[in-house]
Design a protein around this motif. Structure first.
Motif, PDB file in Angstrom:
ATOM      1  N   HIS A 179       3.243  38.590 -16.122  1.00 32.62           N
ATOM      2  CA  HIS A 179       3.561  39.753 -15.634  1.00 32.62           C
ATOM      3  C   HIS A 179       5.201  40.385 -16.098  1.00 32.62           C
ATOM      4  CE1 HIS A 179       0.502  37.403 -13.946  1.00 32.62           C
ATOM      5  NE2 HIS A 179       0.443  38.346 -12.829  1.00 32.62           N
ATOM      6  N   THR A 180       5.843  39.360 -16.713  1.00 30.53           N
ATOM      7  CA  THR A 180       7.581  39.953 -16.915  1.00 30.53           C
ATOM      8  C   THR A 180       7.504  40.633 -17.961  1.00 30.53           C
ATOM      9  OG1 THR A 180       7.939  37.742 -15.468  1.00 30.53           O
ATOM     10  CG2 THR A 180       9.636  38.934 -16.751  1.00 30.53           C
ATOM     11  N   THR A 210      11.572  34.674 -11.221  1.00 25.90           N
ATOM     12  CA  THR A 210      11.574  34.011 -10.725  1.00 25.90           C
ATOM     13  C   THR A 210      10.607  32.565 -10.770  1.00 25.90           C
ATOM     14  OG1 THR A 210      12.521  35.813  -9.290  1.00 25.90           O
ATOM     15  CG2 THR A 210      12.823  33.367  -8.264  1.00 25.90           C
ATOM     16  N   TYR A 211      11.584  31.475 -11.388  1.00 31.60           N
ATOM     17  CA  TYR A 211      10.170  30.433 -10.509  1.00 31.60           C
ATOM     18  C   TYR A 211      11.791  29.391 -10.394  1.00 31.60           C
ATOM     19  CZ  TYR A 211       7.125  31.302 -15.040  1.00 31.60           C
ATOM     20  OH  TYR A 211       7.050  31.575 -15.672  1.00 31.60           O
ATOM     21  N   MET A 212      10.638  29.171  -9.044  1.00 31.90           N
ATOM     22  CA  MET A 212      11.500  27.878  -8.314  1.00 31.90           C
ATOM     23  C   MET A 212      13.253  28.356  -7.209  1.00 31.90           C
ATOM     24  SD  MET A 212       9.529  26.019  -8.117  1.00 31.90           S
ATOM     25  CE  MET A 212       9.822  24.939  -6.441  1.00 31.90           C
ATOM     26  N   GLY A 213      13.020  29.687  -6.994  1.00 28.35           N
ATOM     27  CA  GLY A 213      14.499  30.603  -6.747  1.00 28.35           C
ATOM     28  C   GLY A 213      15.652  30.435  -7.454  1.00 28.35           C
ATOM     29  N   GLY A 220      10.943  35.782  -2.414  1.00 26.27           N
ATOM     30  CA  GLY A 220      10.877  34.895  -3.317  1.00 26.27           C
ATOM     31  C   GLY A 220      12.540  34.581  -3.846  1.00 26.27           C
ATOM     32  N   ASN A 244      10.777  39.034 -12.013  1.00 28.10           N
ATOM     33  CA  ASN A 244      10.014  39.486 -11.491  1.00 28.10           C
ATOM     34  C   ASN A 244       9.463  38.193 -10.892  1.00 28.10           C
ATOM     35  OD1 ASN A 244       6.713  40.120 -11.086  1.00 28.10           O
ATOM     36  ND2 ASN A 244       6.534  38.555 -13.011  1.00 28.10           N
ATOM     37  N   ALA A 245       9.014  38.177  -9.713  1.00 30.98           N
ATOM     38  CA  ALA A 245       7.958  37.026  -8.913  1.00 30.98           C
ATOM     39  C   ALA A 245       7.200  37.326  -7.832  1.00 30.98           C
ATOM     40  CB  ALA A 245       9.303  36.691  -7.730  1.00 30.98           C
ATOM     41  N   GLY A 246       5.792  36.447  -7.673  1.00 29.24           N
ATOM     42  CA  GLY A 246       5.274  36.123  -6.813  1.00 29.24           C
ATOM     43  C   GLY A 246       5.321  36.848  -5.467  1.00 29.24           C
ATOM     44  N   SER A 247       6.763  36.449  -4.667  1.00 32.84           N
ATOM     45  CA  SER A 247       6.578  36.950  -3.289  1.00 32.84           C
ATOM     46  C   SER A 247       6.876  38.300  -3.428  1.00 32.84           C
ATOM     47  CB  SER A 247       7.922  35.764  -2.227  1.00 32.84           C
ATOM     48  OG  SER A 247       6.775  34.374  -2.490  1.00 32.84           O
ATOM     49  N   SER A 263       8.773  35.955 -20.298  1.00 29.34           N
ATOM     50  CA  SER A 263       7.553  35.385 -19.194  1.00 29.34           C
ATOM     51  C   SER A 263       6.189  34.812 -19.589  1.00 29.34           C
ATOM     52  CB  SER A 263       7.436  36.918 -20.119  1.00 29.34           C
ATOM     53  OG  SER A 263       6.340  36.995 -18.696  1.00 29.34           O
ATOM     54  N   GLY A 264       6.188  33.672 -18.642  1.00 22.27           N
ATOM     55  CA  GLY A 264       5.111  32.595 -18.911  1.00 22.27           C
ATOM     56  C   GLY A 264       4.322  32.864 -17.986  1.00 22.27           C
ATOM     57  N   TYR A 265       3.165  33.817 -18.161  1.00 24.11           N
ATOM     58  CA  TYR A 265       2.425  34.794 -17.666  1.00 24.11           C
ATOM     59  C   TYR A 265       1.586  35.883 -18.100  1.00 24.11           C
ATOM     60  CZ  TYR A 265       1.973  29.716 -15.932  1.00 24.11           C
ATOM     61  OH  TYR A 265       2.227  28.543 -15.906  1.00 24.11           O
TER      62      TYR A 265
HETATM   63  C1  LIG Z   1       6.949  27.365 -11.777  1.00 28.81           C
HETATM   64  C2  LIG Z   1       7.166  28.906 -11.076  1.00 28.81           C
HETATM   65  C3  LIG Z   1       8.412  28.407  -9.656  1.00 28.81           C
HETATM   66  C4  LIG Z   1       7.213  29.641  -9.322  1.00 28.81           C
HETATM   67  N1  LIG Z   1       8.916  30.067  -8.754  1.00 28.81           N
HETATM   68  C5  LIG Z   1       8.690  31.190  -7.644  1.00 28.81           C
HETATM   69  C6  LIG Z   1       9.355  31.438  -6.512  1.00 28.81           C
HETATM   70  O1  LIG Z   1      10.332  31.016  -6.710  1.00 28.81           O
HETATM   71  N2  LIG Z   1       9.327  32.553  -6.114  1.00 28.81           N
HETATM   72  C7  LIG Z   1       8.309  33.498  -5.919  1.00 28.81           C
HETATM   73  O2  LIG Z   1       8.802  34.270  -5.699  1.00 28.81           O
HETATM   74  N3  LIG Z   1       6.914  32.978  -6.977  1.00 28.81           N
HETATM   75  C8  LIG Z   1       7.352  31.961  -7.722  1.00 28.81           C
HETATM   76  N4  LIG Z   1       6.748  32.033  -8.717  1.00 28.81           N
HETATM   77  C9  LIG Z   1       6.105  32.710  -8.922  1.00 28.81           C
HETATM   78  C10 LIG Z   1       5.963  33.449 -10.210  1.00 28.81           C
HETATM   79  O3  LIG Z   1       7.191  34.075  -9.751  1.00 28.81           O
HETATM   80  C11 LIG Z   1       5.082  35.195 -10.486  1.00 28.81           C
HETATM   81  O4  LIG Z   1       3.799  34.312 -10.509  1.00 28.81           O
HETATM   82  C12 LIG Z   1       4.891  35.867 -11.637  1.00 28.81           C
HETATM   83  O5  LIG Z   1       5.285  36.583 -11.471  1.00 28.81           O
HETATM   84  C13 LIG Z   1       5.325  34.957 -12.320  1.00 28.81           C
HETATM   85  O6  LIG Z   1       5.895  36.133 -14.018  1.00 28.81           O
HETATM   86  P1  LIG Z   1       4.990  35.535 -15.857  1.00 28.81           P
HETATM   87  O7  LIG Z   1       3.369  35.837 -15.334  1.00 28.81           O
HETATM   88  O8  LIG Z   1       6.689  36.905 -16.136  1.00 28.81           O
HETATM   89  O9  LIG Z   1       5.350  34.367 -15.729  1.00 28.81           O
HETATM   90  C14 LIG Z   1       6.908  30.926  -9.566  1.00 28.81           C
HETATM   91  C15 LIG Z   1       5.575  30.867 -10.701  1.00 28.81           C
HETATM   92  C16 LIG Z   1       5.974  28.998 -11.016  1.00 28.81           C
HETATM   93  C17 LIG Z   1       5.279  29.001 -12.858  1.00 28.81           C
END
Ligand SMILES: Cc1cc2nc3c(=O)[nH]c(=O)nc-3n(C[C@H](O)[C@H](O)[C@H](O)COP(=O)(O)O)c2cc1C
Length: 197
Positions: free
Chosen positions: A16-17, A61-64, A102, A96-99, A12-14
């Motif tokens: 949320h996961t 999910t980072y960059m799909g 996503g 977990n992802a932003g969209s 989990s980078g930030y």
């Molecule tokens: C490098 C990067 C790539 C990302 N790629 C996607 C993506 O492909 N699809 C999406 O819906 N969200 C994407 N996001 C948003 C993250 O999935 C979202 O902020 C998530 O809650 C991050 O989880 P974390 O807090 O555990 O790192 C991306 C975020 C980052 C930093």
């Protein structure tokens, strides 16, 4: 008998996961006949994974795709793959992802294939999507939108830009808890041949 052991390993980078991983842990702990441990990929203990009966994999999910740190963990498991030391363990996955979409499904597919390469047995989510369960799932139909993304392969959560204290929403957290309980029950059955508590 030693309690069946479940290990959740996530990146989990930030944060949320991590919240989703903790929800799965809480749900799994509802089955008190099992033992549950949680590690981030940065603090992975390979011996603990070797002793586990079930390993739950989680990545944002980072960059799909799975995140780079999680992929690094996957690649480091190559030595274990060589000896098939995780063969016949149970496995499950979440992302977990932003969209709303996503491309989360791609991550669950990656995790399921990863488990398959290790000869593991995959546990599905097992919660009917909330838009289809007016009759089937009272909890979802009334207050919560359980499995609101309509996932089957594993648990999906969606986080906004706010802090992990407020996102992902309760719907996704509860979905993850129920998934955790399902994982723990399955692990108990897998090891002890009975449903447990
Ligand atoms: C490098 C990067 C790539 C990302 N790629 C996607 C993506 O492909 N699809 C999406 O819906 N969200 C994407 N996001 C948003 C993250 O999935 C979202 O902020 C998530 O809650 C991050 O989880 P974390 O807090 O555990 O790192 C991306 C975020 C980052 C930093």
């Amino acid at each position: 008998m030693i309690k069946p052991r479940i290990v959740i390993i996530y990146h989990s980078g930030y944060g949320h996961t991590k919240v989703v991983a903790q929800a799965i842990q809480r749900g799994a702990e509802e089955n008190t006949a099992t033992e549950v441990r949680l590690f981030s990929v940065e603090e992975v203990d390979w011996d603990v994974l070797l002793d586990a009966d079930c390993i739950v994999f989680g990545s944002p999910t980072y960059m799909g795709s799975v995140s780079a740190p999680f992929k690094e963990f996957m690649d480091k498991s190559g030595k274990i793959w060589l000896k098939q030391q995780w063969k016949d363990k149970l496995a499950a996955g979440f992302t977990n992802a932003g969209s709303l979409s996503g491309d989360k499904l791609n991550v669950l597919i990656q995790l399921a294939l990863f488990a398959a390469q290790h000869g593991m047995n995959w546990i599905t989510l097992g919660i009917v999507p909330s838009n289809h369960n007016d009759e089937g799932n009272g909890e979802a139909a009334s207050v919560l939108r359980l499995n609101r993304m309509g996932s089957y392969l594993g648990a999906m959560a969606q986080s906004g830009n706010d802090s992990p204290e407020v996102t992902p929403p309760t719907d996704d957290i509860r979905t993850a808890e129920l998934f955790g309980k399902r994982i723990a029950d399955a692990t108990y059955r897998w090891v002890a041949g009975a449903p447990g508590i």
